[in-house]
Design a protein around this motif. Structure first.
Motif, mmCIF file in Angstrom:
data_model
loop_
_atom_site.group_PDB
_atom_site.id
_atom_site.type_symbol
_atom_site.label_atom_id
_atom_site.label_comp_id
_atom_site.label_asym_id
_atom_site.label_seq_id
_atom_site.Cartn_x
_atom_site.Cartn_y
_atom_site.Cartn_z
ATOM 1 N N CYS A 99 0.834 -1.196 0.000
ATOM 2 C CA CYS A 99 0.000 0.000 0.000
ATOM 3 C C CYS A 99 0.879 1.260 0.000
ATOM 4 O O CYS A 99 0.596 2.221 -0.707
ATOM 5 N N ILE A 100 1.950 1.226 0.760
ATOM 6 C CA ILE A 100 2.869 2.361 0.830
ATOM 7 C C ILE A 100 3.517 2.617 -0.533
ATOM 8 O O ILE A 100 3.717 3.762 -0.937
ATOM 9 N N LYS A 101 3.780 1.560 -1.244
ATOM 10 C CA LYS A 101 4.430 1.688 -2.556
ATOM 11 C C LYS A 101 3.484 2.240 -3.618
ATOM 12 O O LYS A 101 3.935 2.730 -4.648
ATOM 13 N N GLN A 102 2.162 2.125 -3.400
ATOM 14 C CA GLN A 102 1.173 2.607 -4.367
ATOM 15 C C GLN A 102 0.198 3.568 -3.675
ATOM 16 O O GLN A 102 -0.978 3.248 -3.492
ATOM 17 N N PRO A 103 0.667 4.743 -3.284
ATOM 18 C CA PRO A 103 -0.158 5.642 -2.465
ATOM 19 C C PRO A 103 -1.448 6.125 -3.116
ATOM 20 O O PRO A 103 -2.430 6.363 -2.419
ATOM 21 N N THR A 104 -1.489 6.238 -4.439
ATOM 22 C CA THR A 104 -2.720 6.740 -5.068
ATOM 23 C C THR A 104 -3.796 5.663 -5.168
ATOM 24 O O THR A 104 -4.966 5.979 -5.350
ATOM 25 N N ALA A 105 -3.417 4.406 -5.044
ATOM 26 C CA ALA A 105 -4.387 3.312 -5.154
ATOM 27 C C ALA A 105 -4.777 2.747 -3.796
ATOM 28 O O ALA A 105 -5.472 1.749 -3.711
ATOM 29 N N CYS A 106 -4.339 3.396 -2.721
ATOM 30 C CA CYS A 106 -4.548 2.835 -1.386
ATOM 31 C C CYS A 106 -5.192 3.871 -0.459
ATOM 32 O O CYS A 106 -4.794 5.030 -0.441
ATOM 33 N N PHE A 107 -6.185 3.420 0.308
ATOM 34 C CA PHE A 107 -6.827 4.254 1.319
ATOM 35 C C PHE A 107 -7.396 3.336 2.390
ATOM 36 O O PHE A 107 -7.291 2.104 2.290
ATOM 37 N N ALA A 108 -8.000 3.903 3.409
ATOM 38 C CA ALA A 108 -8.534 3.084 4.501
ATOM 39 C C ALA A 108 -9.800 3.700 5.071
ATOM 40 O O ALA A 108 -10.038 4.907 4.934
ATOM 41 N N TYR A 109 -10.603 2.850 5.712
ATOM 42 C CA TYR A 109 -11.757 3.281 6.487
ATOM 43 C C TYR A 109 -11.429 3.017 7.950
ATOM 44 O O TYR A 109 -10.948 1.946 8.296
ATOM 45 N N GLU A 110 -11.731 3.988 8.773
ATOM 46 C CA GLU A 110 -11.555 3.804 10.215
ATOM 47 C C GLU A 110 -12.895 4.012 10.900
ATOM 48 O O GLU A 110 -13.590 4.995 10.640
ATOM 49 N N ILE A 111 -13.232 3.063 11.752
ATOM 50 C CA ILE A 111 -14.496 3.130 12.491
ATOM 51 C C ILE A 111 -14.176 3.134 13.977
ATOM 52 O O ILE A 111 -13.454 2.271 14.472
ATOM 53 N N GLU A 112 -14.707 4.127 14.667
ATOM 54 C CA GLU A 112 -14.608 4.187 16.124
ATOM 55 C C GLU A 112 -16.029 4.280 16.641
ATOM 56 O O GLU A 112 -16.649 5.326 16.561
ATOM 57 N N GLN A 113 -16.540 3.175 17.129
ATOM 58 C CA GLN A 113 -17.912 3.165 17.639
ATOM 59 C C GLN A 113 -17.904 2.889 19.126
ATOM 60 O O GLN A 113 -17.181 2.019 19.610
ATOM 61 N N ARG A 114 -18.735 3.657 19.840
ATOM 62 C CA ARG A 114 -18.846 3.446 21.279
ATOM 63 C C ARG A 114 -20.271 3.708 21.725
ATOM 64 O O ARG A 114 -21.003 4.459 21.104
ATOM 65 N N SER A 115 -20.612 3.074 22.807
ATOM 66 C CA SER A 115 -21.900 3.282 23.443
ATOM 67 C C SER A 115 -21.633 3.360 24.942
ATOM 68 O O SER A 115 -21.260 2.361 25.555
ATOM 69 N N ILE A 116 -21.779 4.547 25.490
ATOM 70 C CA ILE A 116 -21.470 4.779 26.907
ATOM 71 C C ILE A 116 -22.724 5.287 27.619
ATOM 72 O O ILE A 116 -23.382 6.213 27.156
ATOM 73 N N ASN A 117 -23.024 4.691 28.741
ATOM 74 C CA ASN A 117 -24.171 5.023 29.567
ATOM 75 C C ASN A 117 -23.674 5.560 30.899
ATOM 76 O O ASN A 117 -22.878 4.884 31.563
ATOM 77 N N ARG A 118 -24.107 6.739 31.295
ATOM 78 C CA ARG A 118 -23.713 7.319 32.587
ATOM 79 C C ARG A 118 -24.984 7.504 33.412
ATOM 80 O O ARG A 118 -25.837 8.298 33.059
ATOM 81 N N GLN A 119 -25.090 6.754 34.510
ATOM 82 C CA GLN A 119 -26.289 6.785 35.354
ATOM 83 C C GLN A 119 -25.917 7.213 36.759
ATOM 84 O O GLN A 119 -25.152 6.523 37.438
ATOM 85 N N ARG A 120 -26.434 8.356 37.190
ATOM 86 C CA ARG A 120 -26.201 8.782 38.570
ATOM 87 C C ARG A 120 -27.159 8.013 39.459
ATOM 88 O O ARG A 120 -28.338 7.836 39.126
ATOM 89 N N ASP A 121 -26.656 7.542 40.577
ATOM 90 C CA ASP A 121 -27.509 6.842 41.526
ATOM 91 C C ASP A 121 -27.133 7.276 42.932
ATOM 92 O O ASP A 121 -26.186 8.012 43.135
ATOM 93 N N GLY A 122 -27.893 6.864 43.884
ATOM 94 C CA GLY A 122 -27.643 7.249 45.270
ATOM 95 C C GLY A 122 -28.763 8.123 45.795
ATOM 96 O O GLY A 122 -29.880 8.127 45.288
ATOM 97 N N ASN A 123 -28.444 8.928 46.779
ATOM 98 C CA ASN A 123 -29.410 9.768 47.460
ATOM 99 C C ASN A 123 -29.621 11.061 46.665
ATOM 100 O O ASN A 123 -28.683 11.815 46.437
ATOM 101 N N PHE A 124 -30.861 11.326 46.258
ATOM 102 C CA PHE A 124 -31.164 12.506 45.448
ATOM 103 C C PHE A 124 -30.775 13.797 46.151
ATOM 104 O O PHE A 124 -30.150 14.681 45.567
ATOM 105 N N LEU A 125 -31.140 13.937 47.406
ATOM 106 C CA LEU A 125 -30.901 15.182 48.134
ATOM 107 C C LEU A 125 -29.395 15.451 48.284
ATOM 108 O O LEU A 125 -28.948 16.577 48.068
ATOM 109 N N LEU A 126 -28.628 14.422 48.639
ATOM 110 C CA LEU A 126 -27.181 14.602 48.763
ATOM 111 C C LEU A 126 -26.549 14.947 47.413
ATOM 112 O O LEU A 126 -25.637 15.767 47.329
ATOM 113 N N ASP A 127 -27.047 14.335 46.349
ATOM 114 C CA ASP A 127 -26.560 14.619 44.999
ATOM 115 C C ASP A 127 -26.935 16.040 44.583
ATOM 116 O O ASP A 127 -26.106 16.810 44.113
#
Length: 187
Positions: A99-127
């Protein structure tokens, strides 16, 4: 007057036990896969030296139709792979060297997928008052690179975290007073 005080105490007690009032955040990058096993399965279906660019697009891996797929040029690909080869191209896989030797004929796809869940828990009043906040974090992350030369996938690489689980806990002994600046008190 006593009825008013009882109502206030009951309201505070009810609010302090109600975790459903605490904030919840969900962060997901849109991509072709709903979960980590689906991403891993889709990656395994791509055969190097066999899967064509058209087939890759039919699998949903197409930066023109699917969000969050990065199209990497030859130069971008070189920057990403420079560290893994120690700067010496002969240490890279033969497909990448070609690929390095043929730069015009070479490319790539990069995928960065994430799924993050943030849940606060505990005592409402203290929070709510800022004394004690606890956040449970869960989710997953999947990263993949597909190197395409001409019309053929010639190399693929992946990394990921199938299960993310952590807890952030913040304790502020003075609660809302801890965040005041000295200018509020006239110092």
């Amino acid at each position: 007057m006593q009825t008013h005080q009882i109502t206030m105490v009951c309201s505070c007690a009810a609010l302090s036990a109600c975790t459903s009032l605490l904030p919840h955040t969900e962060s997901q990058s849109r991509a072709p896969w709903p979960d980590y096993p689906s991403a891993e399965l889709a990656f395994s279906r791509v055969d190097t030296e066999k899967t064509t660019l058209t087939q890759l697009h039919e699998m949903g891996i197409d930066p023109k139709k699917t969000p969050n797929i990065l199209l990497l040029s030859h130069a971008d690909l070189m920057r990403r792979l420079a560290l893994s080869g120690g700067g010496d191209p002969t240490l890279l896989a033969p497909q990448i060297q070609n690929c390095i030797k043929q730069p015009t004929a070479c490319f790539a796809y990069e995928i960065e997928q994430r799924s993050i869940n943030r849940q606060r828990d505990g005592n409402f009043l203290l929070d709510f008052l800022g004394f004690k906040r606890r956040t449970a974090i869960s989710g997953w992350q999947f990263n993949a690179i597909f190197i395409i030369q001409g019309d053929l996938v010639v190399y693929k690489l992946w990394s990921g975290t199938p299960s993310i689980e952590s807890v952030e806990q913040e304790t502020t002994p003075l609660g809302p007073l801890q965040n005041f600046s000295p200018s509020i008190f006239g110092f």
